[in-house]
Design a protein around this motif. Structure first.
Motif, short mmCIF file in Angstrom:
data_model
loop_
_atom_site.label_atom_id
_atom_site.label_comp_id
_atom_site.label_asym_id
_atom_site.label_seq_id
_atom_site.Cartn_x
_atom_site.Cartn_y
_atom_site.Cartn_z
N ASN A 1 35.68 7.21 -32.74
CA ASN A 1 35.46 7.37 -34.18
C ASN A 1 36.08 8.63 -34.75
N SER A 2 36.59 9.48 -33.90
CA SER A 2 37.16 10.74 -34.38
C SER A 2 38.12 11.30 -33.36
N GLY A 3 38.85 12.31 -33.79
CA GLY A 3 39.80 12.96 -32.91
C GLY A 3 39.10 13.77 -31.82
N SER A 4 38.00 14.41 -32.17
CA SER A 4 37.27 15.21 -31.18
C SER A 4 36.79 14.32 -30.04
N GLU A 5 36.22 13.20 -30.43
CA GLU A 5 35.73 12.25 -29.41
C GLU A 5 36.88 11.75 -28.54
N ALA A 6 38.00 11.48 -29.17
CA ALA A 6 39.15 10.98 -28.42
C ALA A 6 39.64 12.04 -27.43
N ASN A 7 39.64 13.31 -27.87
CA ASN A 7 40.07 14.37 -26.95
C ASN A 7 39.08 14.57 -25.81
N ASP A 8 37.79 14.45 -26.10
CA ASP A 8 36.78 14.54 -25.03
C ASP A 8 37.06 13.46 -23.98
N ALA B 1 45.72 26.32 -30.66
CA ALA B 1 45.60 24.87 -30.83
C ALA B 1 44.30 24.52 -31.53
N TYR B 2 44.29 23.37 -32.18
CA TYR B 2 43.03 22.80 -32.67
C TYR B 2 42.93 21.38 -32.13
N HIS B 3 41.87 21.12 -31.37
CA HIS B 3 41.69 19.77 -30.82
C HIS B 3 40.33 19.19 -31.18
N GLY B 4 39.55 19.90 -31.99
CA GLY B 4 38.28 19.33 -32.43
C GLY B 4 37.12 20.29 -32.28
N GLY B 5 35.97 19.83 -32.73
CA GLY B 5 34.80 20.71 -32.79
C GLY B 5 33.62 20.23 -31.96
N ALA C 1 48.72 19.20 -25.61
CA ALA C 1 49.36 19.97 -26.68
C ALA C 1 49.65 19.06 -27.86
N GLU C 2 49.61 19.66 -29.05
CA GLU C 2 50.05 18.96 -30.25
C GLU C 2 51.58 19.13 -30.32
N PRO C 3 52.34 18.09 -30.57
CA PRO C 3 53.80 18.27 -30.68
C PRO C 3 54.17 19.24 -31.81
N GLY D 1 49.00 21.71 -35.97
CA GLY D 1 48.73 21.49 -37.39
C GLY D 1 47.86 22.57 -37.98
N VAL D 2 46.58 22.58 -37.58
CA VAL D 2 45.65 23.58 -38.09
C VAL D 2 46.19 24.98 -37.82
N GLY D 3 46.86 25.13 -36.68
CA GLY D 3 47.40 26.44 -36.27
C GLY D 3 48.52 26.94 -37.17
N ALA E 1 49.45 14.10 -25.18
CA ALA E 1 49.95 14.50 -26.50
C ALA E 1 48.85 14.26 -27.52
N ASP E 2 48.44 15.31 -28.21
CA ASP E 2 47.47 15.15 -29.29
C ASP E 2 48.27 14.86 -30.56
N GLU E 3 48.30 13.57 -30.90
CA GLU E 3 49.11 13.12 -32.05
C GLU E 3 48.23 12.89 -33.28
N VAL E 4 47.08 13.55 -33.30
CA VAL E 4 46.13 13.33 -34.40
C VAL E 4 46.79 13.62 -35.76
N GLN E 5 47.64 14.64 -35.82
CA GLN E 5 48.32 14.94 -37.08
C GLN E 5 49.77 14.45 -37.10
N THR E 6 50.42 14.45 -35.94
CA THR E 6 51.87 14.21 -35.92
C THR E 6 52.24 12.73 -35.83
N ALA F 1 44.02 9.99 -34.21
CA ALA F 1 42.89 9.92 -35.16
C ALA F 1 43.50 10.10 -36.54
N LYS F 2 42.76 10.54 -37.49
CA LYS F 2 43.24 10.82 -38.85
C LYS F 2 44.13 9.68 -39.41
N GLY F 3 45.44 9.82 -39.35
CA GLY F 3 46.37 8.86 -39.96
C GLY F 3 46.24 7.44 -39.44
N1 PMP Z 1 43.26 17.13 -32.94
C1 PMP Z 1 43.95 17.65 -33.96
C2 PMP Z 1 45.39 17.98 -33.75
C3 PMP Z 1 43.35 17.85 -35.21
O1 PMP Z 1 44.06 18.37 -36.21
C4 PMP Z 1 41.99 17.52 -35.37
C5 PMP Z 1 41.27 17.69 -36.71
N2 PMP Z 1 41.78 18.62 -37.56
C6 PMP Z 1 41.30 16.99 -34.27
C7 PMP Z 1 41.96 16.80 -33.08
C8 PMP Z 1 39.84 16.63 -34.38
O2 PMP Z 1 39.70 15.48 -35.13
P1 PMP Z 1 38.28 15.12 -35.81
O3 PMP Z 1 38.05 16.11 -36.91
O4 PMP Z 1 38.51 13.70 -36.28
O5 PMP Z 1 37.26 15.20 -34.75
#
Ligand code: PMP
Length: 445
Positions: A124-131, A152-156, A224-226, A229-231, A257-262, A287-289
């Motif tokens: 349901n989210s990027g954080s969950e997917a990264n976990d 890097a930002y991979h979630g909370g 790694a994010e390609p 984004g947040v960074g 590859a964390d493609e949540v933004q890319t 996630a996201k897009g």
């Molecule tokens: N990975 C990246 C690259 C992100 O930018 C984000 C959210 N900004 C996340 C993971 C986490 O996604 P979510 O907020 O849907 O948990």
């Protein structure tokens, strides 16, 4: 003064609680950790493609896309049709029964990826997917240490927060055991700059060093994010990921590859960010897009790696939900059918070209970077690159007053981020550049 391009859409009259009432309720009943943009926060109640509307009907060009999440466009009619039909027919059962949406979406999603990346886990989210990605990497390799990048930002979530490497988003609690952070390959501020043709190889040496001198020698994976984004839109230098992947695989790890933004065509040149770096990961996190605004994430990996998860049952109540999958599938179809990747490439080039011209005009623009419709403008105060954080906020405010919503990021909050819905037009880019030109002139005079 720059004028927003014409738009036929007229939002319905807003009849809900006033902005002041909403602000009061939010202050009283929601966590104080929530942040808003702007001294006087705006309330957004309608969206149509690349535009947002506040409660008074004022229109804005959305250049943030709900933090890089609206890919096809706000309430895109074709996406809405699919999701509304699904909503009125069946909302939820979980994966204990068969449903066509999860299956057809998984097939379509994997068709955008290189052969071998064929198995999807929906979340349901990027954080969950990264976990889940880290769990799978450990289950498959039987190794423990994971390498992520600083900045890097991979979630909370508890796990993803461990991967994230920004003190702004980390709490002082135990989290993310076994995570090691390698140097950020930041060519604007790091040790090896744009003028060093071997910066990628040199930064990747730090991954090798961390494996040899910071870990047990065998690692579970590297994430790694390609483009971070947040960074602050930090692109991986040429050959960086190629070398890093080589070292990681040499130590028994898998590459994520964390493609949540890319992902999903945003970087223009290719559908996936990793393709711009000439590497093929073993696992892709999305996630996201992917959902164009609905809570949807996914991990895609190989059949062999996915097999490691069969040791126990992995269950996610909403993962692969029929409504989310209807929205994901329709969004992907729209992105592909309308060649939004092509749009991102063409308009991204125009945007970056225009921003390069602004950089030549305004000394406070230290760096313009990014790819396609994922662009960053780093603002500085002087030749020592002192981050111009206040100026960034002032620019954000004035852009908003002129009808342009821009994001910000980077550790110092001094990078303007432009990541609009990919359906925007050439006229929107003209408007964006005109506004930025006027605002930079006003704020730096
Ligand atoms: N990975 C990246 C690259 C992100 O930018 C984000 C959210 N900004 C996340 C993971 C986490 O996604 P979510 O907020 O849907 O948990």
């Amino acid at each position: 003064m720059a004028n927003l391009p014409h738009c036929d859409f007229v939002p319905s009259k807003y009849e809900g609680p006033s902005k002041e009432e909403v602000q009061k309720l939010r202050g009283e009943y929601l966590t104080p950790a929530l942040m808003t943009y702007y001294k006087d926060p705006i309330m957004i109640v309608d969206g149509h493609m690349q535009y947002l509307f506040d409660e008074t009907g004022k229109r804005y060009l959305d250049s943030i896309a709900g933090i890089v999440t609206i890919s096809a466009g706000h309430c895109h009619p074709r996406v809405m049709k699919a999701v509304n039909e699904q909503n009125s027919r069946l909302q939820h059962t979980t994966t204990i029964y068969l449903h066509p949406n999860i299956a057809t979406f998984a097939e379509k999603l994997t068709s955008t990826l290189p052969d071998g990346l064929d198995v999807v886990y929906f979340t349901n989210s990027g954080s969950e997917a990264n976990d889940l990605a880290i769990l799978m990497a450990r289950a498959y390799t039987k190794n423990y240490d994971v390498i992520a990048l600083r900045n890097a930002y991979h979630g909370g979530s508890q796990g993803a927060m461990g991967l994230t490497a920004h003190s702004n988003w980390k709490y002082s609690v135990p989290h993310g055991f076994g995570i090691l952070h390698a140097a950020t390959p930041n060519r604007y501020r790091g040790h090896f700059g744009y003028d060093d043709p071997e910066s990628g190889e040199k930064y990747a040496q730090d991954v090798q060093d961390l494996i040899q001198r910071g870990s047990s020698g065998g690692i579970a994976g590297f994430i790694a994010e390609p483009i971070q984004g947040v960074g602050g839109i930090i692109e991986m230098p040429p050959n960086y990921l190629q070398d890093a992947y080589k070292y990681v695989r040499g130590a028994g790890g898998i590459c994520i590859a964390d493609e949540v933004q890319t992902g999903f065509g945003r970087t223009g040149e290719n559908f996936w960010g990793f393709e711009n770096n000439n590497v093929i990961p073993d696992m892709v996190v999305m996630a996201k897009g992917i959902g164009n605004g609905c809570p949807l994430g996914a991990v895609v990996t190989t059949k062999e790696i996915a097999q490691s998860m069969t040791e126990a049952i992995h269950f996610n109540t909403f993962g692969g939900n029929p409504v989310s999958c209807a929205q994901g599938l329709a969004s992907l179809e729209v992105i592909l059918e309308d060649d939004m990747q092509g749009n991102a490439k063409r308009l991204g080039n125009k945007l970056i070209g225009g921003l390069d011209d602004l950089q030549a005009k305004f000394e406070c623009i230290g760096d313009v970077r990014g790819k396609g419709l994922m662009v960053g403008i780093e603002l500085i105060e002087d030749k020592d690159k002192t981050p111009a954080t206040k100026l960034t906020n002032d620019i954000l405010e004035t852009c908003k007053d002129m009808g342009l919503l821009v994001g910000k990021g980077g550790f110092y909050g001094n990078v303007l981020r432009i990541t609009p819905p990919m359906c925007l037009t050439e006229e929107d880019i003209d408007f964006m550049l005109e506004v930025l030109d006027e605002v930079f002139a006003k704020e730096t005079k």
